[in-house]
Write a protein that holds these residues in place. Structure first.
Motif, PDB file in Angstrom:
ATOM      1  N   UNK A 211      -8.091   2.359  24.204  1.00  0.00           N
ATOM      2  CA  UNK A 211      -7.920   2.277  22.965  1.00  0.00           C
ATOM      3  C   UNK A 211      -7.422   0.748  22.854  1.00  0.00           C
ATOM      4  N   UNK A 212      -8.028  -0.045  22.193  1.00  0.00           N
ATOM      5  CA  UNK A 212      -7.651  -1.440  21.771  1.00  0.00           C
ATOM      6  C   UNK A 212      -8.682  -2.139  20.757  1.00  0.00           C
ATOM      7  N   UNK A 213      -8.360  -3.524  20.536  1.00  0.00           N
ATOM      8  CA  UNK A 213      -9.285  -4.018  19.618  1.00  0.00           C
ATOM      9  C   UNK A 213     -10.566  -4.668  20.362  1.00  0.00           C
ATOM     10  N   UNK A 214     -10.633  -4.587  21.576  1.00  0.00           N
ATOM     11  CA  UNK A 214     -11.922  -5.063  22.485  1.00  0.00           C
ATOM     12  C   UNK A 214     -12.062  -6.443  22.446  1.00  0.00           C
ATOM     13  N   UNK A 215     -11.397  -7.355  21.893  1.00  0.00           N
ATOM     14  CA  UNK A 215     -11.546  -8.679  21.849  1.00  0.00           C
ATOM     15  C   UNK A 215     -11.392  -9.273  23.110  1.00  0.00           C
ATOM     16  N   UNK A 216     -12.299 -10.176  23.593  1.00  0.00           N
ATOM     17  CA  UNK A 216     -11.889 -11.164  24.735  1.00  0.00           C
ATOM     18  C   UNK A 216     -11.588 -12.541  24.299  1.00  0.00           C
ATOM     19  N   UNK A 217     -10.602 -13.098  23.981  1.00  0.00           N
ATOM     20  CA  UNK A 217     -10.343 -14.314  23.448  1.00  0.00           C
ATOM     21  C   UNK A 217     -10.801 -15.297  24.216  1.00  0.00           C
ATOM     22  N   UNK A 218     -10.754 -16.803  23.809  1.00  0.00           N
ATOM     23  CA  UNK A 218     -11.210 -17.969  24.411  1.00  0.00           C
ATOM     24  C   UNK A 218     -10.107 -18.017  25.706  1.00  0.00           C
ATOM     25  N   UNK A 219      -8.709 -17.976  25.702  1.00  0.00           N
ATOM     26  CA  UNK A 219      -8.053 -17.715  26.517  1.00  0.00           C
ATOM     27  C   UNK A 219      -8.422 -16.884  27.746  1.00  0.00           C
ATOM     28  N   UNK A 220      -8.796 -15.733  27.391  1.00  0.00           N
ATOM     29  CA  UNK A 220      -9.189 -14.709  28.171  1.00  0.00           C
ATOM     30  C   UNK A 220     -10.554 -15.061  28.974  1.00  0.00           C
ATOM     31  N   UNK A 221     -11.373 -15.534  28.311  1.00  0.00           N
ATOM     32  CA  UNK A 221     -12.440 -16.283  29.189  1.00  0.00           C
ATOM     33  C   UNK A 221     -12.328 -17.168  30.052  1.00  0.00           C
ATOM     34  N   UNK A 222     -11.109 -18.137  29.876  1.00  0.00           N
ATOM     35  CA  UNK A 222     -10.947 -18.920  30.786  1.00  0.00           C
ATOM     36  C   UNK A 222     -10.114 -18.241  31.989  1.00  0.00           C
ATOM     37  N   UNK A 223      -9.188 -17.291  31.563  1.00  0.00           N
ATOM     38  CA  UNK A 223      -8.506 -16.338  32.777  1.00  0.00           C
ATOM     39  C   UNK A 223      -9.578 -15.608  33.571  1.00  0.00           C
ATOM     40  N   UNK A 224     -10.754 -15.122  33.081  1.00  0.00           N
ATOM     41  CA  UNK A 224     -11.460 -14.211  33.909  1.00  0.00           C
ATOM     42  C   UNK A 224     -12.111 -15.366  34.918  1.00  0.00           C
ATOM     43  N   UNK A 225     -12.142 -16.474  34.641  1.00  0.00           N
ATOM     44  CA  UNK A 225     -12.935 -17.362  35.705  1.00  0.00           C
ATOM     45  C   UNK A 225     -12.157 -17.296  36.975  1.00  0.00           C
ATOM     46  N   UNK A 226     -10.887 -17.300  36.949  1.00  0.00           N
ATOM     47  CA  UNK A 226     -10.262 -17.156  38.136  1.00  0.00           C
ATOM     48  C   UNK A 226     -10.556 -16.123  39.182  1.00  0.00           C
ATOM     49  N   UNK A 227     -11.151 -14.969  38.661  1.00  0.00           N
ATOM     50  CA  UNK A 227     -11.612 -13.894  39.152  1.00  0.00           C
ATOM     51  C   UNK A 227     -13.463 -14.123  39.467  1.00  0.00           C
ATOM     52  N   UNK A 228     -13.686 -15.185  39.247  1.00  0.00           N
ATOM     53  CA  UNK A 228     -15.229 -15.422  39.187  1.00  0.00           C
ATOM     54  C   UNK A 228     -16.254 -14.666  38.330  1.00  0.00           C
ATOM     55  N   UNK A 229     -15.391 -14.528  37.049  1.00  0.00           N
ATOM     56  CA  UNK A 229     -16.224 -13.686  35.935  1.00  0.00           C
ATOM     57  C   UNK A 229     -16.090 -14.782  34.827  1.00  0.00           C
ATOM     58  N   UNK A 230     -17.713 -14.595  34.635  1.00  0.00           N
ATOM     59  CA  UNK A 230     -18.321 -15.612  33.510  1.00  0.00           C
ATOM     60  C   UNK A 230     -19.129 -15.059  32.488  1.00  0.00           C
ATOM     61  N   UNK A 231     -19.114 -15.410  31.198  1.00  0.00           N
ATOM     62  CA  UNK A 231     -19.778 -14.797  30.134  1.00  0.00           C
ATOM     63  C   UNK A 231     -21.130 -14.466  30.426  1.00  0.00           C
ATOM     64  N   UNK A 232     -21.879 -15.126  31.060  1.00  0.00           N
ATOM     65  CA  UNK A 232     -23.270 -14.961  31.426  1.00  0.00           C
ATOM     66  C   UNK A 232     -23.270 -13.530  32.232  1.00  0.00           C
ATOM     67  N   UNK A 233     -22.215 -13.280  33.163  1.00  0.00           N
ATOM     68  CA  UNK A 233     -22.279 -12.260  34.099  1.00  0.00           C
ATOM     69  C   UNK A 233     -22.089 -11.013  33.359  1.00  0.00           C
ATOM     70  N   UNK A 234     -21.137 -11.198  32.264  1.00  0.00           N
ATOM     71  CA  UNK A 234     -21.034  -9.919  31.180  1.00  0.00           C
ATOM     72  C   UNK A 234     -22.111  -9.631  30.430  1.00  0.00           C
ATOM     73  N   UNK A 235     -22.553 -10.654  29.866  1.00  0.00           N
ATOM     74  CA  UNK A 235     -23.848 -10.543  28.968  1.00  0.00           C
ATOM     75  C   UNK A 235     -24.931  -9.721  29.703  1.00  0.00           C
ATOM     76  N   UNK A 236     -25.298 -10.206  31.040  1.00  0.00           N
ATOM     77  CA  UNK A 236     -26.312  -9.759  31.687  1.00  0.00           C
ATOM     78  C   UNK A 236     -26.289  -8.437  32.246  1.00  0.00           C
ATOM     79  N   UNK A 237     -25.115  -7.987  32.323  1.00  0.00           N
ATOM     80  CA  UNK A 237     -24.791  -6.657  33.364  1.00  0.00           C
ATOM     81  C   UNK A 237     -24.249  -5.550  32.320  1.00  0.00           C
TER      82      UNK A 237
END
Length: 375
Positions: free
Chosen positions: A40-66
């Motif tokens: 349970x949370x607000x579900x927002x992935x901030x611009x800072x979070x987008x950058x942080x996720x790249x350290x795990x090799x996760x990018x917006x196009x991966x999430x959008x596609x899958x």
């Protein structure tokens, strides 16, 4: 290489597990629930979070596609309920994703890196943690808010509407509404979280901070109902809803000064280390980054005692300055009319609007906001 238990498979635990397993450690990733499981949370992935996720090799196009549910965010809205507001477009794209999908994605990423899954409830009290700390070389405490100190309470509900009922702007805009009923630092939100089909879903909620009022006087469900009735945007959205989920209440462990995040071979990360943003309640960016930095603390250390010192140092150098700046801004906002003045300044000056919107979105650190406005 070390034997490591990571307790909690949310964003912080999955990040730590991913980086440690990639480094060659034997990592057991423990969670009290099997996946998929909701958070349970607000579900927002901030611009800072987008950058942080790249350290795990996760990018917006991966999430959008899958992922089945996804909403790109291209506008950030700040307003004082029914009074004054400003919407700022950004060329960088954040997004919102229901956590039931997002956390599953991170969990799979950690397992693919080599983490061993284990479903086990680890209670808040110390005996189980003590046993795990004796069994493993390191114990990463990523149990979330219940292992930290609760400082705020929030509530969230999902509302479903027909797509034709909403303007396209509504489907790409994250709205934050300051409201006097929610205290000086509380706010309500309206976030699109699924916008790809005939029906669209919104996450509607609010957060209140316990230091705004005595904890015993907070009835967050009543405050939520009051916010919905009194806020024009929320009231209009509700009138178009074809389905409403039952609201769910949850606690937050936001930042505190001088936090201790290590003890012997037990290292706290994410919400367990009170790393949630003290202004917005956003915790994913710091959760992901804390997993990265705690893995670095272990990898650069010869033994658990050194790792504990290094993790405390990295916490202070990487997080504490911005968390303290956020706490100062939070205290400043307690003055009457400050929210109104803030948004008025945004409407008058495009540079101010851009910098404040980027700070809310996590792109500009709080301790750099005022300095950046000078140039």
């Amino acid at each position: 290489m070390a034997r490591i238990a990571v307790v909690g498979a949310g964003p912080a635990g999955c990040s730590a597990g991913y980086h440690l397993a990639k480094s060659g450690h034997e990592v057991t990733l423990i969670d009290k629930s099997a996946f998929p499981r909701d958070k349970v949370c607000g579900d927002g992935i901030s611009l800072e979070s987008v950058q942080a996720l790249s350290t795990m090799g996760i990018y917006p196009q991966d999430l959008r596609r899958q992922l089945a549910e996804y909403a790109p965010i291209r506008h950030f809205f700040l307003g004082v309920s029914n009074q004054i507001s400003h919407s700022e477009a950004t060329t960088l794209e954040a997004y919102c994703i229901p956590r039931v999908f997002f956390d599953q994605f991170l969990y799979d990423k950690a397992l693919s890196a080599g983490c061993l899954p284990l479903v086990q409830l680890v209670h808040k009290h110390t005996p189980q943690l003590q046993h795990l700390s004796e069994t493993f070389d390191y114990l990463i405490d990523a149990r979330g808010v219940y292992a930290g100190q609760v400082t705020a309470i929030a509530i969230r509900a999902y509302w479903t509407l027909r797509r034709q009922e909403r303007l396209e702007l509504d489907l790409t805009e994250a709205q934050i509404h300051f409201d006097r009923h929610l205290g000086a630092t509380g706010y309500g939100w309206i976030f699109p979280v699924s916008t790809q089909g005939e029906y669209v879903k919104f996450n509607v909620g609010l957060g209140v901070w316990l230091d705004d009022r005595p904890k015993t006087t907070i009835n967050v469900i009543r405050l939520f109902e009051q916010f919905i009735r009194s806020n024009r945007q929320a009231c209009h959205l509700l009138s178009k809803a074809v389905h409403r989920d039952i609201p769910q209440v949850y606690p937050l462990a936001t930042a505190q000064k001088g936090n201790r995040v290590s003890e012997r071979n037990i290292l706290k990360i994410g919400d367990a280390a009170n790393l949630t943003d003290p202004l917005t309640g956003e915790g994913i960016a710091n959760a992901i980054l804390s997993g990265l930095y705690v893995s670095q603390a272990i990898n650069m250390s010869a033994n658990p005692a050194a790792a504990a010192k290094n993790w405390q140092y990295l916490y202070q150098s990487r997080f504490e300055a911005d968390l303290r700046a956020g706490l100062k801004i939070k205290a400043f906002r307690r003055f009457s009319l400050m929210n109104t003045v803030l948004i008025w300044l945004m409407k008058q000056n495009p540079r101010v609007a851009r910098q404040i919107s980027h700070a809310v979105a996590g792109l500009v650190p709080y301790h750099e906001v005022f300095a950046s406005l000078k140039y």
